[in-house]
Enzyme design. Structure first.
Site, PDB file in Angstrom:
ATOM      1  CD  GLU A 250      -2.903   1.144   2.370  1.00 21.91           C
ATOM      2  OE1 GLU A 250      -2.982   0.116   3.079  1.00 21.91           O
ATOM      3  OE2 GLU A 250      -3.707   2.091   2.450  1.00 21.91           O
TER       4      GLU A 250
ATOM      5  CG  ASN B 211      -7.861   2.340   5.387  1.00 24.39           C
ATOM      6  OD1 ASN B 211      -8.689   1.513   5.058  1.00 24.39           O
ATOM      7  ND2 ASN B 211      -7.400   2.429   6.628  1.00 24.39           N
TER       8      ASN B 211
ATOM      9  CG  ASN C 219      -9.445  -1.155   1.585  1.00 21.54           C
ATOM     10  OD1 ASN C 219      -9.056  -2.314   1.701  1.00 21.54           O
ATOM     11  ND2 ASN C 219      -9.296  -0.248   2.558  1.00 21.54           N
ATOM     12  CD  GLU C 220     -10.391  -2.383   5.980  1.00 20.93           C
ATOM     13  OE1 GLU C 220     -10.311  -1.273   6.534  1.00 20.93           O
ATOM     14  OE2 GLU C 220      -9.733  -3.380   6.342  1.00 20.93           O
TER      15      GLU C 220
ATOM     16  CE1 TYR D   6      -3.567  -6.346   8.990  1.00 24.22           C
ATOM     17  CE2 TYR D   6      -5.794  -5.476   8.902  1.00 24.22           C
ATOM     18  CZ  TYR D   6      -4.561  -5.667   8.317  1.00 24.22           C
ATOM     19  OH  TYR D   6      -4.310  -5.175   7.061  1.00 24.22           O
TER      20      TYR D   6
ATOM     21  CD  GLU E 193      -6.215  -4.759   4.346  1.00 26.95           C
ATOM     22  OE1 GLU E 193      -6.030  -4.454   5.546  1.00 26.95           O
ATOM     23  OE2 GLU E 193      -6.670  -3.967   3.506  1.00 26.95           O
TER      24      GLU E 193
ATOM     25  CD  GLN F 164       0.063  -2.374   3.929  1.00 28.19           C
ATOM     26  OE1 GLN F 164       0.907  -1.743   3.319  1.00 28.19           O
ATOM     27  NE2 GLN F 164      -1.087  -1.812   4.296  1.00 28.19           N
TER      28      GLN F 164
HETATM   29  O1  AHR Z   1      -3.170  -2.738   6.195  1.00 28.19           O
HETATM   30  C1  AHR Z   1      -3.382  -1.540   6.869  1.00 28.19           C
HETATM   31  C2  AHR Z   1      -4.818  -1.031   6.722  1.00 28.19           C
HETATM   32  O2  AHR Z   1      -5.674  -1.918   7.392  1.00 28.19           O
HETATM   33  C3  AHR Z   1      -5.376  -0.990   5.327  1.00 28.19           C
HETATM   34  O3  AHR Z   1      -5.077   0.195   4.665  1.00 28.19           O
HETATM   35  C4  AHR Z   1      -6.845  -1.094   5.551  1.00 28.19           C
HETATM   36  O4  AHR Z   1      -7.517  -1.688   4.473  1.00 28.19           O
HETATM   37  C5  AHR Z   1      -6.976  -1.856   6.848  1.00 28.19           C
HETATM   38  O5  AHR Z   1      -7.829  -1.232   7.724  1.00 28.19           O
END
Ligand code: AHR
Length: 498
Positions: A27, A72, A172-173, A244, A292, A352
């Site tokens: 990113e 994001n 994205n999201e 995450y 992700e 990432q």
């Molecule tokens: O990977 C970091 C961020 O986590 C990304 O930009 C977003 O998609 C997620 O919230």
């Protein structure tokens, strides 16, 4: 010593493993691109400014796909800013990460870098502040051979041949209040449907991924997936999952159990896909893109302070988690969970790749090194291609703060094309080794060829530029005849049978 048993049968296949489960994510965030993959003037950078030491580490991961350019970031991004002569590219404020984007690296440069890294691109279009027409233009620019305004602009910009990007994320999201252009599920489902339709009309070979919830705990989880898919089911191929984990409470046993949450998340989203399929009487199946996933919590407190000290900076050290050994164990457990769900998870991207919650770290002007989490990803990608077999495990189970019935040993098994068998196994027990007996009933004369172990006596041990080999896998002597194997306490193991 504790005991565990693993039964495998070569006829009990979960699914072929999609090569794209070994993916990552770059990113335009922090130092992922600038001073991560790209640092002109660095002693080991090539003529295009790409760091050779980073490329070497990336190539060893043998990644099949890399998601780009956000995240994001993408929800405020104009892709047109990132093509054409570098000197004409605008500097833009990136509202997602409160930084200034120079657009020095854009689509053409990233495509060149991906070619050097030996990976495909999974490109995310902006469906936050922009819409279906912009996404269609981008597909035409990237994938159409020539003879139209957008494709001819690509050729004018130096790429005679199309980039042939096969996999596209539809935003994205989009459920998150932190997202530029956040949408309701219905609004997003409609836009995703129209964008995907127009993108596929431009290039019928592409596949698209609709945004699922940005995590399992969102208040709209479930309803979001159902409503979005109800609107776009026939025109998309996958729905995304993001997840995450962190160990903020310092409870290692509970942290290591959190791969069970991922398993439940995957199964739940697959059920919702199938519910929509059923309601529509559709023959088509929508699969999952876990685009992700990682451990993310170490850097949370330092980032706010950085924004205050360097407002709108470029290449700020954001989200720079320094990973320890227990993080590597959870990454191993996540990879096992992905393999055990290979029938539904077709794409997975560790988020990432460099510096930003990443397996690879760099110092500007200095070295590049592998974090602890690099190793399970590297070994799974190297050895985990073929068919995922159903692992029947019996072992002791225990309860942690948030999970009950947590198996001491978790494992995945892969039957490779060359006929060899690979077992990935984690012993979650922090104190005791486990003797894993293997019942390979239908396999006949297998011999153990190798046993690699990632273990450290200190679960908080990390790799640094000065000590890059503190936590690295080690080969154990493998007794070819033995029908059991010792999994050290707190360890990630790769067993190869030939
Ligand atoms: O990977 C970091 C961020 O986590 C990304 O930009 C977003 O998609 C997620 O919230």
């Amino acid at each position: 010593m504790k005991k565990a048993k693993l039964i495998l049968d070569k006829d009990y296949v979960i699914s072929d493993i999609d090569r794209r489960v070994y993916g990552s994510f770059v990113e335009h965030l922090g130092r992922c691109v600038y001073t991560g993959i790209y640092e002109p003037g660095h002693p080991v950078s090539d003529g295009q400014g790409f760091r050779g030491d980073v490329l070497d580490l990336v190539r060893k991961l043998d990644l099949s796909v890399i998601r780009y350019p956000g995240g994001n970031y993408v929800s405020g991004f104009n892709w047109e800013d990132s093509v054409g002569p570098k000197e004409d590219r605008p500097k833009r404020l990136d509202l997602a990460w409160k930084t200034t984007e120079t657009n020095e690296v854009g689509l053409h440069e990233f495509a060149d870098w991906a070619g050097k890294a030996g990976t495909d691109i999974m490109y995310t279009v902006n469906l936050g502040t922009r819409g279906p027409a912009d996404a269609q233009h981008l597909v035409e620019y990237a994938n159409h051979k020539g003879g139209s305004a957008w494709s001819d602009l690509r050729r004018k910009n130096g790429a005679e041949e199309p980039f042939d990007i096969k996999l596209w994320c539809l935003g994205n999201e989009m459920d998150g209040p932190w997202q530029m252009g956040q949408k309701t599920a219905y609004e997003y489902g409609r836009i995703a449907n129209e964008a995907s339709k127009m993108m596929k009309w431009t290039d019928g070979r592409i596949e698209t991924v609709a945004c699922g919830s940005s995590n399992f705990l969102m208040p709209t989880f479930g309803e979001w997936e159902y409503t979005v898919l109800n609107e776009c089911y026939d025109n998309v191929d996958y729905i995304s999952l993001h997840r995450y984990y962190g160990n903020t409470e310092g409870d290692t046993a509970d942290f290591l159990a959190s791969s069970m949450d991922l398993d439940e998340f995957i199964r739940t989203v697959a059920s919702i896909c199938d519910a929509v399929k059923g309601r529509k009487h559709s023959k088509k199946r929508v699969d999952l893109s876990l685009d992700e996933w990682n451990v993310w919590y170490h850097s949370n407190s330092q980032d706010q302070d950085l924004y205050e000290r360097k407002p709108w900076g470029t290449a700020l050290p954001l989200l720079e988690d320094v990973y320890n050994f227990e993080d590597a164990l959870l990454v191993g457990l996540i990879l096992i969970t992905i393999l055990k769900n290979a029938d539904r998870v077709k794409i997975a991207c560790m988020a990432q790749l460099v510096n930003v919650i990443a397996p690879i770290m760099t110092r500007p002007g200095g070295g590049a090194w592998a974090q602890t989490i690099y190793w399970p990803l590297m070994q799974a990608s190297t050895f985990g291609r073929g068919k995922s077999l159903l692992p029947q495990i019996s072992c002791e189970k225990s309860d942690t703060k948030n999970y009950s019935g947590v198996p001491m040993v978790d494992a995945a098994a892969v039957l490779r094309e060359d006929g060899s068998l690979v077992v990935f196994a984690v012993n979650r027990d922090l104190k005791e080794a486990a003797e894993l007996s293997l019942d390979l009933r239908s396999f006949g004369g297998f011999t153990k060829a190798s046993h690699s172990v990632l273990h450290h006596y200190d679960v908080k041990a990390a790799n640094t530029e000065a000590e890059p080999d503190n936590v690295v896998p080690k080969e154990l002597p493998a007794d070819p005849k033995a029908e059991s194997v010792i999994l050290p306490a707190a360890s990630w193991n790769v067993l190869v049978f030939s």
